[in-house]
Design an enzyme around this catalytic site. Sequence first.
Site, PDB file in Angstrom:
ATOM      1  N   HIS A 218      45.145  36.155  44.737  1.00  0.00           N
ATOM      2  CA  HIS A 218      45.758  35.996  46.054  1.00  0.00           C
ATOM      3  C   HIS A 218      46.012  34.530  46.407  1.00  0.00           C
ATOM      4  O   HIS A 218      46.752  34.240  47.350  1.00  0.00           O
ATOM      5  CB  HIS A 218      44.914  36.678  47.141  1.00  0.00           C
ATOM      6  N   ASP A 247      42.010  40.841  41.365  1.00  0.00           N
ATOM      7  CA  ASP A 247      42.163  39.579  42.078  1.00  0.00           C
ATOM      8  C   ASP A 247      41.780  38.381  41.205  1.00  0.00           C
ATOM      9  O   ASP A 247      41.168  37.423  41.687  1.00  0.00           O
ATOM     10  CB  ASP A 247      41.343  39.574  43.373  1.00  0.00           C
ATOM     11  N   GLY A 324      40.191  28.575  51.657  1.00  0.00           N
ATOM     12  CA  GLY A 324      40.270  27.459  50.725  1.00  0.00           C
ATOM     13  C   GLY A 324      39.181  27.495  49.679  1.00  0.00           C
ATOM     14  O   GLY A 324      39.300  26.894  48.617  1.00  0.00           O
ATOM     15  N   ASN A 325      38.091  28.227  49.967  1.00  0.00           N
ATOM     16  CA  ASN A 325      37.032  28.429  48.973  1.00  0.00           C
ATOM     17  C   ASN A 325      37.421  29.475  47.924  1.00  0.00           C
ATOM     18  O   ASN A 325      36.796  29.555  46.864  1.00  0.00           O
ATOM     19  CB  ASN A 325      35.729  28.883  49.634  1.00  0.00           C
ATOM     20  N   SER A 326      38.444  30.278  48.235  1.00  0.00           N
ATOM     21  CA  SER A 326      38.858  31.331  47.309  1.00  0.00           C
ATOM     22  C   SER A 326      39.182  30.754  45.943  1.00  0.00           C
ATOM     23  O   SER A 326      39.922  29.775  45.823  1.00  0.00           O
ATOM     24  CB  SER A 326      40.084  32.066  47.853  1.00  0.00           C
ATOM     25  N   LEU A 381      41.624  57.218  34.380  1.00  0.00           N
ATOM     26  CA  LEU A 381      41.352  58.657  34.320  1.00  0.00           C
ATOM     27  C   LEU A 381      42.637  59.461  34.366  1.00  0.00           C
ATOM     28  O   LEU A 381      42.778  60.442  33.637  1.00  0.00           O
ATOM     29  CB  LEU A 381      40.424  59.064  35.463  1.00  0.00           C
ATOM     30  N   GLY A 382      43.588  59.074  35.204  1.00  0.00           N
ATOM     31  CA  GLY A 382      44.893  59.737  35.226  1.00  0.00           C
ATOM     32  C   GLY A 382      45.017  60.854  36.234  1.00  0.00           C
ATOM     33  O   GLY A 382      45.577  61.913  35.918  1.00  0.00           O
TER      34      GLY A 382
END
Length: 525
Positions: A218, A247, A324-326, A381-382
């Site tokens: 992100h 992510d 900003g720590n992401s 799994l589908g």
Amino acid sequence: MSPDNNDYVPNPAEPTPQPVTYTYQTPPAGGAPGTPMPAPAPAPGATDATGATGAPDMSGFGGPTGPTGPTPQPAGPGAPGGPTGPAAERARNNRKHLIWLVAVIAVVVILCGVIAAGGALYLRLRPDAGTTEITKTETGTATETGGDATIQIPSDAVNPSENELSVQVAQKVLPSVVSISATVQGEADPWTGGTSTGTSSGSGVILKSNGYIVTNYHVIEGATDIKVAAGDNTYDAEVVGADASTDIAVLKVDATDLPVIEIGTSSNLLTGQYVMAVGSPFGLEKSVSTGIISGLGRSDLMASTSTLTAYIDLIQTDAAINPGNSGGALVDKNGKLIGINALINSTSGSSAGVGFAIPVDTVAEIANQLIDTGTATHAFLGIGTQTITPEIAEAYGFAVDEGVVVNAVSENSPASKAGIQKGDIIVRIGDDKVTSTEEVFSAVRSHKAGDVIEVELYRNGTKQTVSATLGTDEAEQQAQKEQEQQQEQEQQQTTPDSGDSESNPHDGFTLEELYEMLRNQGLGQ
């Protein structure tokens, strides 16, 4: 001169009296309570048993005159350390002195007891005291032997203070954490044909010395230009691969000899252990915050317009994490990477003491796939499902009032091979109870491709269990990419050409769409 409460002064005109012996006793009726009474004396001019001349009558001394005092008593002992037969005030003073002496002795005894107890506690806790012995083991713990038990103590117990520890960890980790700034392209403006732009900032962690950096997807989602600040240099970065469903993204910069972070593990983490978060909150590079692991095994799903991200087994921490720590590092007391900071739980958008990091074991697995192939695959799994609510269960007469109903099964998928059918109601996958579509997604993603799992379900009101061998979602991802490319081409075909002044600006739009645009701009009804 009249006498005070203690001494008698004879009249010079009278015969010189002989010494009078006082006793400390209760006065007779009519005397002042507690006042010393003189021993009865012979009448004036008479002699007592010793033949001495009698003194003036002193009966009732210290109060109104009363009957003659009782028969003389033997002289009482004086106050401790004083002469026999002291005056009343001297006795009272001596009693006060005695009370003070006893109080002082008591205080001294109590202080000695406290000092002795404190000394014993210090000797018990001091590592090198008495028979207690602390030794570090190869597994990173310390063993204390003493008394009746052997106690395992975390190795922090023989490490420096927390402040010293934080300084050491920060010095080790900071060079391996970078700041990321991305230019993000917004949606196309149908009137001008242009697009709006913005910036996204975050953090990243150096995985390899030749320029591979891991961050959150992100942070760079939709980015057209990415800058990475590492040390004193700023580099242009390209996306090696990205996985929206976890992510995770990997970037590459043209650099060598970058300081690589030391990789730890998230398989043996404990609630309460020391951690440090490192990154660029609000664009403030090389910032650190410390705390503890305040929870483990947190899971969450977040949906965007095009993707569904499954956060599995997140690490919860009270170390301050802000925008900003992401993409930054969560490290342990040894400066080893144990997670990538990703989320906060806050009503204000800033730190509320509840932050989350993706476990490093998951990060390493996905990052390696992205570096090797540019894509990452997951357990598959589908099935397509719909969450069952009590209202739906009642309306359709389901056997249970919670779970998920299967509304689609992919051909040749692990689900179809296991015999799962459309209309089945699934209530458990592996060890996880499922009550929603999101929980099905999380339960499957918590396993790896090739794992065999049990699926508990109801079919026609009968409970049964089937086994399924999970596959990968590679084919699904490829199909999704092709669909996204097709949608992008269709969008480009309907975007007006703003560069041709002679072209019809309404070309490609229906009249209804134009009216809708006008209404959105406040220009239509």
